[in-house]
Design a protein around this motif. Structure first.
Motif, short mmCIF file in Angstrom:
data_model
loop_
_atom_site.label_atom_id
_atom_site.label_comp_id
_atom_site.label_asym_id
_atom_site.label_seq_id
_atom_site.Cartn_x
_atom_site.Cartn_y
_atom_site.Cartn_z
N GLN A 263 0.81 -1.61 -0.13
CA GLN A 263 -0.15 0.71 0.02
C GLN A 263 0.90 0.97 -0.32
OE1 GLN A 263 -2.82 -0.81 -0.84
NE2 GLN A 263 -2.76 -2.88 -0.37
N MET A 264 2.15 1.67 0.80
CA MET A 264 2.76 2.39 0.95
C MET A 264 3.07 3.10 -0.60
SD MET A 264 2.41 3.07 3.53
CE MET A 264 3.31 4.99 4.12
N SER B 121 -1.62 5.69 -7.26
CA SER B 121 -2.72 4.69 -7.64
C SER B 121 -3.23 4.07 -5.90
CB SER B 121 -2.11 3.75 -7.81
OG SER B 121 -1.65 2.48 -7.14
N PHE B 122 -2.98 4.87 -4.80
CA PHE B 122 -3.93 4.32 -3.81
C PHE B 122 -4.84 5.00 -3.60
CE2 PHE B 122 -4.52 4.95 0.73
CZ PHE B 122 -4.74 3.10 0.95
N ARG B 123 -5.83 4.70 -3.17
CA ARG B 123 -7.18 4.80 -2.69
C ARG B 123 -7.72 4.08 -1.16
NH1 ARG B 123 -5.04 6.80 -6.30
NH2 ARG B 123 -6.26 8.55 -7.88
N PHE C 221 -9.40 0.27 2.39
CA PHE C 221 -10.52 0.05 3.62
C PHE C 221 -11.90 0.54 3.90
CE2 PHE C 221 -6.15 1.75 4.58
CZ PHE C 221 -6.05 0.49 5.45
N PRO C 222 -12.49 -0.39 3.05
CA PRO C 222 -14.12 0.46 2.75
C PRO C 222 -14.77 0.27 3.89
CG PRO C 222 -13.16 -1.78 1.76
CD PRO C 222 -11.89 -1.01 2.40
N THR D 292 -1.52 12.36 -6.37
CA THR D 292 -1.00 12.43 -7.90
C THR D 292 -1.74 11.12 -8.58
OG1 THR D 292 0.72 10.74 -6.77
CG2 THR D 292 1.32 13.51 -6.01
N ALA D 293 -1.21 11.80 -9.74
CA ALA D 293 -1.83 10.42 -11.32
C ALA D 293 -0.35 10.84 -12.64
CB ALA D 293 -2.86 10.90 -11.25
N LYS D 294 -0.08 9.69 -12.69
CA LYS D 294 0.51 10.42 -14.09
C LYS D 294 -0.04 10.82 -15.24
CE LYS D 294 3.06 6.48 -13.18
NZ LYS D 294 3.53 4.60 -13.63
N PRO D 295 0.15 12.13 -16.15
CA PRO D 295 0.12 13.19 -16.76
C PRO D 295 -0.47 12.08 -17.97
CG PRO D 295 2.43 12.82 -16.43
CD PRO D 295 2.25 12.36 -15.46
N GLN D 296 -0.22 10.56 -18.41
CA GLN D 296 -0.51 9.73 -19.37
C GLN D 296 -2.03 9.57 -18.50
OE1 GLN D 296 2.15 9.56 -17.68
NE2 GLN D 296 3.67 8.58 -18.27
N HIS D 297 -2.51 9.79 -17.70
CA HIS D 297 -3.61 8.47 -17.17
C HIS D 297 -5.08 9.75 -17.25
CE1 HIS D 297 -1.04 5.35 -15.78
NE2 HIS D 297 -1.24 4.78 -17.28
#
Length: 423
Positions: A62-63, A70-72, A77-78, A97-102
Motif C-alpha cells: 500500500q505504501m 494509485s492508492f485509494r 479500507f472499505p 498524484t496521478a501520472k499525466p498519461q492517465h
C-alpha cells in the motif's frame, strides 16, 4: 508471550508505517501517515507471527501505491468509518498524484471548475469560462496532459479564429489570442501543482505562434498608390471626424463620449464613476464596471489616477449631474442602470454609419485623447501619468501612431480641451 514478542518486533518501525497492537485489543493495527493525516485502523487480524508477516507485506504494498499515486483509501479500507471515508475521498480528489498519461484534460477541468475557478472574481471568471468553453475544450478534449506539449500548444494558437459573425473564420487579434491562452496556462499549472508533475513547459516561446503584433485591435491594409496604409480599429480620430460622430450620436451618450476623449477614461471606468469620486477639483479614477459587475480597483495599479477637472470637463460633468439628480452614479444607461460598454458600442456604431466615418471601436477615444494631447504639446511625462501607464514607452509605442494631417487640427483641439488643460 508470543503476542508480546510479535508486538515488540513491529513496534521497531519497519519502513514506512507501523503495525501495532492497541491496548485492550488483540488485533493488529496499521499505523501510518497518508496525505498529512495519521491513520490508525484495524487490520482485522489477530496478533500472531504469521499474521504480522501478512500485515507487514500488505502495508508495504500500500505504501508503494501511495508513492506512485494509485492508492485509494476507500478501496483499501472499505469498512472504515464514514467520516474517514469522506475525509480521504475529499483529500484524494485534490491532492493525490496521478501520472499525466492517465489524466484527461476535460476530466480534470470538471474538478478545476468546482475548486479553482469558483474562487475567481468577475469579470475574469466569466471571461475565462467563455474562452474555455468556446476555444479550449473543443481542441483539447480527449487529450491527456502528457500529450500537451509545445508543438500541440502552438498548433492550438495558430488555428484560433473568430467563430461567428462577419469575421467568422478570420484570425483573431494578438491580444485576443493572449487572453484565450491565460486560462489554458492556469489550468495546466494548477494540474501540475496538484499532481506534483515535473513536465516541460508547453508555453515556452508560445508567442512565436501569435499573430503579428500591432498597436492593438484589428487592422486592415489598404493600398494607396505606391504605399500601403495600415488602418487600425483603434486609430485616433481627426477633430472633424469626432464632431461628425458626435452630431449623430444619441444625445444621452454625447457627454459620455466627450468626457472619454477629454480624460482618456474608458467605458468601464466611466460606469464606475460616482459623485464621491469628484474631490477637490479632481476626478479620482478608482473603480470600474464590466459585464454589470463593479470592481473596486483598476486594471493595474497605475490605472488608479487623479485627473484634474478643467472647464471643459466640468461642463460635461454638469450635464451628468443634472440628469442623474439624487443618484449615486454619474454615467448610466438610459434606464438608470450601469453604463455598459455594449450599449455604448451600439450607439457609437450607429452614429459612425450615419456620419459616414470609417469604423473604429470606442476604445479609439482613449487613443484619440493621447494623440490630441501630444499634438497640443503636452509633455509625455504628464500624459502617461494621466493615462495610467507605468512608463512613457507605452505612450510612444501604443498611442504614438502618426495620424495624417492631425497637426492641422491643433487649434480646434486646443480650443476643445481648453487652455487650462495644458496650463
Amino acid at each position: 508471550m508470543a503476542r508480546k514478542s510479535a508486538v515488540t518486533a513491529v513496534e521497531a518501525q519497519w519502513g514506512d508505517g507501523n503495525i501495532v497492537e492497541k491496548k485492550g485489543s488483540r488485533r493488529l493495527y496499521f499505523d501510518f501517515y497518508y496525505l498529512g493525516q495519521r491513520v490508525e485502523i484495524s487490520s482485522g487480524l489477530k496478533n500472531t507471527p504469521e499474521n504480522l508477516r501478512k500485515a507487514r507485506y500488505w502495508l508495504d504494498r500500500q505504501m508503494d501505491k501511495m508513492r506512485d499515486g494509485s492508492f485509494r483509501f476507500g478501496e483499501a479500507f472499505p469498512n472504515a468509518t464514514p467520516e474517514k471515508l469522506e475525509l480521504f475521498s475529499r483529500l484524494e480528489g485534490t491532492t493525490v498524484t496521478a501520472k499525466p498519461q492517465h489524466v484527461l484534460f476535460d476530466k480534470y477541468l470538471a474538478r478545476w471548475y468546482s475548486t479553482v475557478w469558483t474562487e475567481y472574481q468577475e469579470p475574469k471568471k466569466t471571461d475565462y469560462k467563455c474562452s474555455i468553453e468556446s476555444q479550449i475544450i473543443p481542441f483539447f478534449r480527449g487529450m491527456t496532459f502528457f500529450q500537451i506539449n509545445r508543438t500541440v500548444v502552438k498548433s492550438f494558437v495558430k488555428q484560433l479564429c473568430h467563430l461567428r459573425g462577419k469575421k467568422k473564420g478570420q484570425p483573431l487579434s494578438r491580444q485576443r489570442v493572449d487572453n484565450i491562452c491565460h486560462p489554458l496556462r492556469a489550468i495546466w499549472r494548477d494540474a501540475c501543482d496538484e499532481h506534483r508533475w515535473d513536465l516541460p513547459d508547453p508555453f515556452e516561446k508560445i508567442h512565436e505562434a501569435f499573430p503579428a503584433k500591432s498597436s492593438g485591435g484589428e487592422f486592415e491594409i489598404i493600398e494607396s498608390g505606391e504605399t500601403e496604409l495600415i488602418r487600425n480599429d483603434r486609430d485616433p480620430l481627426r477633430y472633424g471626424e469626432f464632431q461628425l460622430i458626435l452630431e449623430k450620436l444619441d444625445p444621452w451618450y454625447q457627454p459620455v463620449a466627450e468626457l472619454m476623449i477629454l480624460t482618456g477614461m474608458i467605458a468601464s471606468e466611466m460606469a464606475g464613476l460616482t459623485r464621491q469620486h469628484l474631490k477637490e477639483g479632481y476626478i479620482l479614477v478608482r473603480r470600474s464596471v464590466s459585464r454589470g459587475v463593479e470592481k473596486i480597483g483598476n486594471k493595474t495599479a497605475f490605472r488608479r489616477r487623479d485627473i484634474r477637472i478643467t472647464r471643459a470637463i466640468q461642463e460635461r460633468l454638469n450635464v451628468l449631474h443634472q440628469r442623474t439628480t439624487g443618484g449615486r452614479r454619474l454615467a448610466t444607461s438610459k434606464s438608470g442602470k450601469f453604463l455598459t460598454a455594449g450599449g455604448f458600442y451600439k450607439a457609437w456604431v450607429k452614429a459612425e454609419k450615419a456620419a459616414g466615418v470609417r469604423h473604429r471601436v470606442p476604445y479609439c477615444l482613449r487613443h484619440t485623447f493621447a494623440a490630441w494631447s501630444l499634438i497640443i504639446d503636452m509633455k509625455p511625462l504628464r500624459l502617461y501619468q494621466l493615462m495610467g501607464h507605468a512608463s512613457k514607452q507605452m505612450v510612444y509605442e501604443v498611442y504614438g501612431n502618426y495620424v495624417e494631417k492631425l497637426e492641422q487640427d491643433r487649434e480646434e483641439i486646443l480650443a476643445f480641451f481648453g487652455e487650462d488643460f495644458v496650463g
